[in-house]
Design a protein around this motif. Structure first.
Motif, PDB file in Angstrom:
ATOM      1  N   TYR A  42       0.821  -1.215   0.000  1.00  0.00           N
ATOM      2  CA  TYR A  42       0.000   0.000   0.000  1.00  0.00           C
ATOM      3  C   TYR A  42       0.855   1.265   0.000  1.00  0.00           C
ATOM      4  O   TYR A  42       0.469   2.287   0.565  1.00  0.00           O
ATOM      5  N   ARG A  82     -10.908  -1.175  -9.922  1.00  0.00           N
ATOM      6  CA  ARG A  82     -10.388  -2.087  -8.909  1.00  0.00           C
ATOM      7  C   ARG A  82      -8.870  -2.036  -8.921  1.00  0.00           C
ATOM      8  O   ARG A  82      -8.268  -1.486  -9.832  1.00  0.00           O
ATOM      9  N   GLU A  89      -7.082  11.524  -6.116  1.00  0.00           N
ATOM     10  CA  GLU A  89      -8.325  10.959  -5.608  1.00  0.00           C
ATOM     11  C   GLU A  89      -8.426   9.477  -5.943  1.00  0.00           C
ATOM     12  O   GLU A  89      -8.879   8.676  -5.120  1.00  0.00           O
ATOM     13  N   VAL A  90      -7.954   9.088  -7.114  1.00  0.00           N
ATOM     14  CA  VAL A  90      -8.016   7.686  -7.519  1.00  0.00           C
ATOM     15  C   VAL A  90      -7.011   6.839  -6.732  1.00  0.00           C
ATOM     16  O   VAL A  90      -7.364   5.818  -6.145  1.00  0.00           O
ATOM     17  N   SER A 127      -5.619   7.367  -3.971  1.00  0.00           N
ATOM     18  CA  SER A 127      -5.856   7.351  -2.525  1.00  0.00           C
ATOM     19  C   SER A 127      -6.807   6.236  -2.114  1.00  0.00           C
ATOM     20  O   SER A 127      -6.890   5.889  -0.931  1.00  0.00           O
ATOM     21  N   ARG A 128      -7.525   5.649  -3.083  1.00  0.00           N
ATOM     22  CA  ARG A 128      -8.412   4.532  -2.759  1.00  0.00           C
ATOM     23  C   ARG A 128      -7.622   3.242  -2.523  1.00  0.00           C
ATOM     24  O   ARG A 128      -8.117   2.317  -1.870  1.00  0.00           O
ATOM     25  N   PHE A 129      -6.422   3.173  -3.058  1.00  0.00           N
ATOM     26  CA  PHE A 129      -5.677   1.924  -3.058  1.00  0.00           C
ATOM     27  C   PHE A 129      -4.394   1.961  -2.223  1.00  0.00           C
ATOM     28  O   PHE A 129      -3.813   0.915  -1.947  1.00  0.00           O
ATOM     29  N   LYS A 143      -2.097   3.710   1.210  1.00  0.00           N
ATOM     30  CA  LYS A 143      -2.151   4.396   2.493  1.00  0.00           C
ATOM     31  C   LYS A 143      -1.039   5.438   2.628  1.00  0.00           C
ATOM     32  O   LYS A 143      -1.124   6.343   3.458  1.00  0.00           O
TER      33      LYS A 143
END
Length: 327
Positions: A111, A153, A194-195, A197-199, A201
């Motif tokens: 991550y 995903r 923004e994208v 940051s979903r995947f 840390k």
């Protein structure tokens, strides 16, 4: 003599104790075990422990290393961005991004993303390990629609980031063509962030040499921890100092005060005014740390964590711990 039909043991009658009754937490606490005393695993002390005659505690160096690893592994409470800056080329920004990402990846796990936010051509993708594709941030920006809303995903993201294998982190490369297209805007930086940051840390952001570029400024606004890099040269240090002036004048004094300064050492310390550099940046930033010379880094070839000297790995662990302290 026990009478027939009577109990073998007297009946236990419960009587409430005085004070506050126990809770489930009190019951669970009985399982807590005293932490095992630390045992040395490095150096002469470890050899003595393996013989088995005595059990020696870790020495000072090992204790410091364990504390640094614990600092790197601690919970930051959410997404964090570390931004590495110095407008001068050759100041060690890309190397710092890679070695910080490697260190956090090795000691903390996955991550972790290293993102080359150069406004045009960058070198992060060239210094990283190659993957099955050569796509860059430009390709990701073009295809952002597939990540909008609930779509997208981690498997889809792998088409744009480059896995670093043993390094335990990924790289999002910048455009590697000198004439690849227009400069990235602040809006483009925000959309990409923004994208990813979903995947991820922890995001390490490499920056270009133009402090007026929109994506440079956008990176500053999203920064949780600033890392200022420089080679141990007057011109590299002076450029960094002037950049700090710019950040302070633009209202980012706190970012400067909490920054970590990393000075990369050359093969020889001759004709280097290192004390002056350390004194100046120690007065302006939270910490000043030295990165030893590493021949592997100087070659310009892709960097592998396992090929680095122990001195370099130890130094960057110390730097990583200082960075983690600010997160």
């Amino acid at each position: 003599m026990q009478q027939p039909g009577t109990a073998a043991y007297p009946e236990q009658v419960w009587t409430p104790a005085s004070g506050t009754p126990p809770t489930a937490e009190d019951f669970a606490r009985r399982r807590q075990v005293r932490p095992v005393d630390p045992v040395a695993t490095m150096g002469v002390r470890a050899v003595v422990n393996r013989i088995g005659l005595v059990r020696l505690a870790p020495g000072r160096q090992e204790q410091e290393m364990r504390r640094d690893i614990e600092m790197v592994r601690r919970n930051f409470g959410g997404l964090r961005q570390v931004t590495v800056v110095n407008p001068k080329g050759g100041a060690g920004k890309t190397v710092a991004i890679l070695l910080l990402a490697m260190t956090f990846g090795q000691k903390r796990g996955g991550y972790v993303l290293a993102w080359d936010n150069n406004e045009t051509q960058g070198t992060l993708g060239m210094r990283a390990q190659q993957d099955f594709h050569s796509r860059t941030v430009r390709d990701m920006l073009r295809d952002l629609a597939q990540f909008q809303g609930p779509h997208g995903r981690v498997g889809d993201l792998s088409q744009y980031v480059r896995s670093q294998g043993e390094g335990m982190f990924d790289v999002l490369a910048s455009d590697e063509s000198a004439t690849g297209g227009e400069m990235l805007t602040a809006a483009a930086f925000a959309e990409i962030r923004e994208v990813v940051s979903r995947f991820y840390k922890l995001i390490f952001v490499d920056t270009g040499n133009n402090v007026r570029a929109q994506n440079w400024q956008a990176a500053m606004d999203a920064t949780d921890q600033l890392v200022v890099t420089m080679s141990a040269r007057n011109d590299s240090a002076e450029t960094a100092a002037r950049m700090l002036d710019h950040l302070e004048q633009s209202g980012r004094q706190r970012l400067v005060r909490q920054a970590v300064t990393v000075v990369s050492m050359p093969p020889s310390r001759k004709e280097i005014d290192l004390p002056a550099i350390q004194e100046h940046f120690a007065a302006r930033t939270r910490a000043v740390l030295l990165a030893p010379y590493e021949r592997l880094i100087d070659t310009g070839e892709p960097i592998r964590y396992g090929q680095l000297s122990s001195a370099t790995r130890d130094a960057w662990l110390k730097i990583a711990a200082s960075v983690a302290e600010g997160l």
